[in-house]
Design a protein around this motif. Structure first.
Motif, short mmCIF file in Angstrom:
data_model
loop_
_atom_site.label_atom_id
_atom_site.label_comp_id
_atom_site.label_asym_id
_atom_site.label_seq_id
_atom_site.Cartn_x
_atom_site.Cartn_y
_atom_site.Cartn_z
N ILE A 97 0.98 -1.24 0.03
CA ILE A 97 0.05 -0.06 0.01
C ILE A 97 0.87 1.13 -0.03
N ILE A 98 2.08 1.42 0.59
CA ILE A 98 2.93 2.26 0.78
C ILE A 98 4.18 1.66 -0.48
N ARG A 99 4.67 2.52 -1.15
CA ARG A 99 5.61 2.18 -2.11
C ARG A 99 6.66 3.25 -2.18
N GLY A 100 7.77 2.77 -2.77
CA GLY A 100 9.05 3.76 -2.94
C GLY A 100 9.67 3.54 -1.89
N PHE A 101 10.56 4.65 -1.53
CA PHE A 101 11.47 5.01 -0.51
C PHE A 101 10.75 4.99 1.02
N CYS A 102 11.21 4.35 2.00
CA CYS A 102 10.47 4.57 3.39
C CYS A 102 11.68 4.29 4.18
N HIS A 103 11.97 5.06 4.84
CA HIS A 103 12.86 5.03 5.98
C HIS A 103 12.39 5.19 7.24
N LEU A 104 12.35 4.05 8.19
CA LEU A 104 11.62 4.25 9.46
C LEU A 104 12.49 4.64 10.46
N TYR A 105 11.78 5.42 11.58
CA TYR A 105 12.65 5.81 12.76
C TYR A 105 12.40 5.30 13.95
N ASP A 106 11.78 4.03 14.02
CA ASP A 106 11.72 3.45 15.52
C ASP A 106 12.82 2.93 16.07
N GLY A 107 13.31 3.29 17.44
CA GLY A 107 14.20 3.17 18.21
C GLY A 107 15.10 4.41 18.55
N GLY A 162 5.52 11.98 -0.25
CA GLY A 162 5.81 10.56 -0.07
C GLY A 162 6.82 10.62 1.19
N SER A 163 7.31 9.57 1.58
CA SER A 163 8.00 9.23 2.79
C SER A 163 9.21 10.32 3.02
N MET A 164 10.11 10.82 2.23
CA MET A 164 11.16 11.68 2.18
C MET A 164 10.88 12.98 2.23
N HIS A 165 9.81 13.41 1.69
CA HIS A 165 9.49 14.84 1.40
C HIS A 165 8.24 15.38 2.41
N MET A 166 8.34 15.59 3.65
CA MET A 166 7.17 16.02 4.35
C MET A 166 7.60 17.37 4.93
#
Length: 401
Positions: A97-107, A162-166
């Motif tokens: 459902i989410i596509r492309g680059f996605c870098h998560l911040y957990d931790g 998307g994920s990188m440009h908010m």
């Protein structure tokens, strides 16, 4: 009669500011088993925190700090929201459902929440592409962030970033080019100084970007002009799949400024981050120029969703960090051991956070995608409509501010 009894108990408890009541219902009768009032909790406590390593500084951040109950609960809620949001993003990505680059911040939650606790909303912040957490602390909502991840119209960048440009007010992204946000952040700090607004810019980058030439050029300019900028290296020990020891001849990132003072901070402890950022902000606002912070932290996921994260480190290493240094667990233990919150109260926050995340995910999967005629909007912030060339010279699209 039972309802009357319960009603009387609730009325009496409300007058005494009771936060929690437990009942046992038996044979039509109600008995109060326990009742806790807000006055039972410690309203604030003093904590001993790890000392920062310092470079070119005569003073250091405090090692004894005060946290109020309200602050602790707010930090806990925000970090849990961040953690649950990233876990939901992981799930939606695996469902395609989410596509492309996605870098998560957990931790790394203590970094974002600790920084925000020590600056003002009219201060400025710019970061790299692991930006979901900072979008939340800067004022974005979970619903807007999740909808942006799925490319929907209700996203914080209208589904086009998307994920990188908010982005949101005084938050400049979310930047996809490694290290490129650092000179931009110095430019924002230059604007703060030029306007005499007593504002500052927090400029974040990772250990993977720390060897870039443009960062050292920016250090030089910031020091020459005494810009009010806090350079922060979020050192999560791996630049993509390369450990810091293999990538850098010196891993003392807080000393990399050479002529800029620096701090090395425990980035897994929100109180350490908060106090160090407060110290750094006072340094900048007093006209002393830039300061550099290294936050020693850790990401639980891989570099991005395409990286399983276990080819260059072991599962045991990840589990050890989770069990010994998790930022949320550390804060939770402090709240409970100092009688600043109850287990039940924290569980209620967890339930509320889970519901908020589920509601946001539902919105993010049902909200419509932006229509094609909005593709070129918002190129300029304040100008008359302009025509934008499409994929060939004859294709014309309209751009609205």
């Amino acid at each position: 009669k039972m309802l009357t009894n319960i009603s009387n108990v609730l009325r009496a408890c409300a007058q005494r500011n009771v936060s929690r009541i437990d009942f046992i219902l038996s044979d039509g009768a109600a008995a109060v088993v326990s009742a806790r009032t807000y006055s039972d909790f410690t309203t604030q406590a003093t904590f001993e925190i790890k000392k920062c390593d310092v470079f070119k500084l005569d003073e250091a951040p405090a090692t004894q700090v005060v946290m109020t109950r309200d602050e602790g609960l707010q930090y806990y809620r925000t970090m849990q929201t961040m953690r649950r949001m990233e876990l939901k993003a992981d799930q939606l990505y695996k469902q395609k459902i989410i596509r492309g680059f996605c870098h998560l911040y957990d931790g790394q939650e203590a970094c974002a929440v600790g920084i925000e606790a020590s600056i003002n909303l009219n201060d400025h912040l710019i970061t790299a592409y692991r930006a979901h957490g900072y979008t939340l602390t800067r004022g974005g909502t979970v619903k807007e962030i999740m909808a942006e991840l799925t490319g929907r119209r209700g996203g914080i960048a209208k589904g086009k970033g998307g994920s990188m440009h908010m982005y949101c007010k005084n938050f400049y992204g979310g930047n996809g080019i490694v290290g490129a946000q650092v000179p931009l952040g110095a430019g924002v700090a230059l604007a703060c100084k030029y306007k005499g607004s007593n504002e500052l810019c927090v400029c974040l980058y990772g250990d993977g970007a720390a060897n870039q030439g443009q960062i050292f050029e920016t250090y030089n300019m910031a020091a020459l002009w005494k810009l009010p900028v806090i350079f922060i290296c979020e050192n999560n020990r791996y630049g993509m799949g390369t450990s810091v020891e293999r990538a850098a001849a010196s891993t003392d990132y807080f000393k990399r400024g050479e002529f800029i003072p620096g701090l090395r901070v425990d980035g897994m402890d929100i109180l350490c981050v908060r106090e160090a950022t407060r110290f750094a902000a006072d340094h900048c606002r007093s006209g002393k120029g830039p300061i550099l912070m290294e936050l020693q932290t850790y990401r639980y996921h891989g570099h991005s969703m395409s990286d399983p994260g276990v080819s260059y480190r072991t599962r045991e290493e990840i589990q050890e960090v989770r069990s010994k240094s998790d930022p949320i667990s550390l804060l939770k233990d402090r709240l409970l051991s100092n009688n600043m919150a109850s287990v039940e109260e924290l569980k209620e926050i967890d339930v509320e956070v889970r519901k908020e995340i589920e509601d946001a995910a539902q919105f993010a999967t049902t909200d419509p995608e932006p229509p094609l005629d909005e593709l070129c909007n918002h190129i300029f912030s304040n100008s008359p409509p302009v025509e934008v060339r499409g994929t060939n010279p004859w294709a014309k699209l309209k751009s609205l501010s």
